[in-house]
Scaffold this motif. Structure first.
Motif, short mmCIF file in Angstrom:
data_model
loop_
_atom_site.label_atom_id
_atom_site.label_comp_id
_atom_site.label_asym_id
_atom_site.label_seq_id
_atom_site.Cartn_x
_atom_site.Cartn_y
_atom_site.Cartn_z
N ALA A 49 0.78 -1.19 0.02
CA ALA A 49 -0.23 -0.10 0.08
C ALA A 49 0.89 1.31 0.04
N GLU A 50 1.83 1.05 0.90
CA GLU A 50 2.80 2.32 0.69
C GLU A 50 3.46 2.67 -0.59
N VAL A 51 4.07 1.59 -1.40
CA VAL A 51 4.70 1.98 -2.41
C VAL A 51 4.00 1.85 -3.86
N MET A 52 2.70 1.39 -3.57
CA MET A 52 1.77 1.13 -4.83
C MET A 52 1.56 2.60 -5.65
N PRO A 53 1.75 3.80 -5.07
CA PRO A 53 1.37 5.04 -5.90
C PRO A 53 2.46 5.21 -6.80
N ALA A 54 3.88 5.00 -6.17
CA ALA A 54 5.06 5.54 -6.96
C ALA A 54 5.15 4.28 -8.05
N VAL A 55 4.66 2.99 -7.98
CA VAL A 55 4.86 2.22 -8.93
C VAL A 55 3.97 2.27 -9.84
N ARG A 56 2.80 2.48 -9.94
CA ARG A 56 1.59 2.82 -10.81
C ARG A 56 2.29 3.73 -11.81
N LEU A 57 2.98 4.84 -11.34
CA LEU A 57 3.59 5.99 -12.15
C LEU A 57 4.68 5.66 -12.97
N THR A 58 5.24 4.31 -13.01
CA THR A 58 6.44 4.11 -13.70
C THR A 58 5.93 3.32 -15.07
N GLU A 59 6.78 3.37 -15.92
CA GLU A 59 6.72 3.07 -17.09
C GLU A 59 7.70 1.80 -17.45
#
Length: 721
Positions: free
Chosen positions: A400-410
């Motif tokens: 849950a902590e790292v999900m927002p950053a991961v979703r922005l990666t390409e």
């Protein structure tokens, strides 16, 4: 007519014992099934629990349904027709809880209640609630907390013994103390099953065959398919082949894999919707999708369910199959998936599917999956080294902590940077490798030794062969790889090197005095002195062989070059009869630490961090307790220098004193001259003679009675973390 009624776990085990009929298969549950059950139960309970609740509040907690089971009556006895896997596992869980209650002062009263559910005691005859003759001795050994030789036992007995171990491994530390009492009552009275009484044996056999061999019903998966295909243009039937092929491929790998895959993708692609109140994505997936449809697909004409099926679900399902298989057999492209499965992390793929893009190639998908798996493995290793137990709940928090950053990666590189930023300060914790001890967490010590041993083997062969599976896998009919003590348990044989027997026992349990060896070889060495085993070690693993001073003078050229290239050749400790004991063990611990730093470095794992370590902030802005040290509490005066700590286990009390530097001095030290000083809570447990475990939940401040995990949470709350 067949009758059916709902029943609590307490009612299930209250009145009768079950026998098994001839057509029942053996107990077959293994780690995936045990882990999932433990995760489901603990997650359901902890999602409702609050430290403000009392035991009375538990009566209004949401229940959990474990499914149906079938019985019949034959010759005056109750026969278990279907459901033995769940019921035997529940019995093992009750045995575990009974033993845990006996060592938890707040839960002592529950031990007697659990005893009556585990077995009957009438006219001097003790009968377990699952009354199978060949299981009885195994059940009794588990209940009594004593050893049991399973080496020559049938496979079903070995699985039962292993299942108990897995329950212990995956039982969350949060369920200790007062919370244990609440969890026990919730399990007994709010977890339910449906009992179906077939009546006589003939009808029972018919029902067993009907349930297991035939019968087609409209399942939740059918409802979900109908909904996802409803907007297909022009004809939903054109996509049925796509759906059927995907589901069949998944189910051929593992029963239930199709639903597990769908839940993973929905959690990964729509995390906000997955967290909202309402129908549960995990428990009622098809209902959740219908309720959340407008939120998931706000413009169904351009991006509706049918397109989601073709461009996301179907496109990615082959990777999920690869990852499922990688849990049980190491895949060289995603090796850490196997390691995480060994750790008991059943749901480890959410971040991977959050990072995927529809146009990713097969190679890119596997590279992304490999980075996520390595990230989770590094998390597990470094957290465990800091005395923090890591189970599925903690992994979910991290995701849950790292999900927002991961979703922005390409790209793969962007994903590596995002994960590396979050993990930037984790590898520093590998400094604690030399502190590992056999008594603290044997499964983790086994894993660390596995990775070190396999790394050396691969280095010696140029990476041509990865023996990790061989070291980790349970091998039916054979002895597994086991932890080998370099030094014999008989302290008097090394009294000329360490005269204090208790301190000698402490030294021989440190990781620097341990190896991983094939069980047959380990058993054959018996109580031999190390100097007598040196030549024999040459035929074992290379990590064992290099203890011999002449190891590199008789071949092993590739290994020598590998260690030189890694900057380790001069650090290899060797041993002969004149070698001092403690300096050798210290040196070998440092050697292990340096290997670990190379295995779990961010560069090796492909997790390129930014120059500034990233915060461990959650999506809500609140930090978890990752990395909090006991010394932090002392420095902030949440615990005062000079405070005494007390812990209880096996009806004994153990004590330690807090030093001004935040280290812990045990009340009864293993050394004869001066007290033992420990830098960590788990090490203090070991020094005090309490064995291994989570020190945060074991120790409490004697003057206040407050447990240290509660003190830590106050520290976090007050510091705004």
């Amino acid at each position: 007519m067949v009758t059916a009624k709902d029943q609590s776990v307490a009612a299930l085990f209250d009145k009768r014992s079950f026998i098994l009929d001839y057509y029942q298969r053996d107990y077959v549950w293994e780690e995936p099934q045990i882990t999932r059950l433990m995760n489901d139960l603990s997650r359901k309970f902890l999602a409702q629990w609050s430290d403000r609740h009392s035991l009375r509040d538990v009566s209004s907690y949401d229940p959990y349904f474990l499914g149906p089971y079938i019985v019949c009556t034959a010759d005056g006895r109750t026969s278990l027709v279907d459901g033995q896997q769940r019921i035997i596992t529940l019995l093992l869980l009750l045995i575990f809880l009974k033993r845990k209650a006996e060592t938890t002062p707040q839960a002592h009263s529950k031990a007697a209640q659990l005893s009556t559910l585990i077995r009957t005691d009438r006219f001097g005859l003790q009968t377990f609630r699952v009354d199978v003759g060949e299981y009885a001795e195994c059940f009794k050994a588990l209940l009594d907390g004593r050893g049991y030789n399973v080496d020559d036992a049938p496979q079903n007995i070995k699985r039962i013994w292993q299942a108990y171990d897995l329950i212990e491994v995956h039982f969350p530390v949060e369920l200790g103390g007062d919370v244990l009492v609440m969890f026990i009552d919730w399990l007994l009275f709010r977890v339910s099953l449906v009992v179906m009484d077939a009546g006589d044996r003939e009808r029972a056999e018919e029902m067993f065959q009907s349930i297991n061999d035939c019968g087609v019903r409209l399942s939740p998966m059918d409802h979900l398919k109908r909904f996802l295909l409803s907007d297909a243009d022009p004809d939903p039937r054109e996509l049925e082949g796509t759906w059927t092929a995907m589901v069949s491929a998944l189910e051929n790998v593992e029963k239930g894999a199709a639903f597990a895959y769908l839940r993973t993708v929905f959690r990964a692609r729509f995390p906000e919707a997955a967290q909202r109140p309402g129908p549960s994505l995990n428990d009622a997936t098809h209902v959740w999708v219908r309720v959340r449809a407008d939120e998931i697909w706000p413009d169904p004409k351009t991006d509706g369910p049918a397109r989601f099926l073709t461009e996301v679900l179907y496109r990615f399902h082959s990777l999920y199959i690869t990852l499922l298989r990688a849990r049980s057999e190491t895949n060289p492209y995603v090796p850490a998936v196997r390691y995480n499965a060994f750790h008991g992390i059943t749901e480890q793929f959410d971040l991977t599917f959050a990072a995927l893009r529809p146009d990713d190639s097969k190679e890119v998908r596997e590279q992304k999956a490999g980075k996520v798996a390595a990230f989770l493995d590094l998390f597990y290793v470094t957290q465990t080294l800091y005395d923090e137990r890591v189970d599925q709940k903690h992994v979910d928090e991290l995701v849950a902590e790292v999900m927002p950053a991961v979703r922005l990666t390409e790209s793969v590189e962007e994903l590596g940077r995002a994960l590396g930023k979050h993990a930037a300060d984790w590898p520093a914790r590998l400094e604690r490798i030399p502190e590992l001890s056999y008594g603290a967490n044997r499964r983790f010590v086994h894993y660390v030794l596995t990775r070190l041993t396999a790394w050396v083997e691969r280095g010696a062969t140029g990476g041509e062969y990865d023996p990790t599976d061989r070291f980790l896998r349970h091998r039916p009919g054979e002895r597994d790889f086991e932890i080998e003590h370099l030094f014999t348990s008989t302290a008097s044989r090394y009294a000329h090197k360490e005269p204090n027997a208790r301190y000698y026992g402490h030294l021989r349990n440190r990781i620097g005095a341990l190896l991983l060896l094939d069980g047959l070889d380990n058993g054959s060495y018996g109580g031999m002195l190390l100097e007598d085993k040196l030549m024999m070690y040459r035929k074992d693993t290379r990590l064992a062989g290099m203890i011999n001073p002449d190891f590199f003078y008789r071949g092993n050229v590739k290994l020598r070059e590998f260690l030189r290239f890694r900057g380790l050749l001069q650090m290899v400790p060797t041993y002969d009869s004149g070698t001092a004991l403690e300096p050798f063990i210290d040196a070998r611990g440092r050697f292990y630490r340096e290997m670990a730093k190379r295995i779990w470095s961010l560069e090796t794992l492909g997790l390129a961090p930014d120059s500034v370590p990233g915060p461990a902030a959650t999506a809500t802005g609140k930090r978890t307790h990752y990395g909090v040290r006991f010394q932090d509490l002392v420095q902030a005066r949440f615990v005062a220098p000079g405070d005494r700590l007390v812990g209880h286990r096996r009806n004994e009390s153990f004590h330690a004193r807090v030093r001004p530097d935040g280290n812990l001095e045990t009340a009864s030290a293993p050394g004869a001259v001066s007290p033992a000083v420990a830098p960590s809570l788990s090490k203090a447990m070991e020094n005090a003679g309490a064995g291994g475990g989570n020190g945060w939940s074991f120790w409490q401040v004697e003057r206040t009675g407050e447990r240290l995990d509660s003190v830590r949470q106050r520290y976090l709350n007050q510091s705004g973390q």
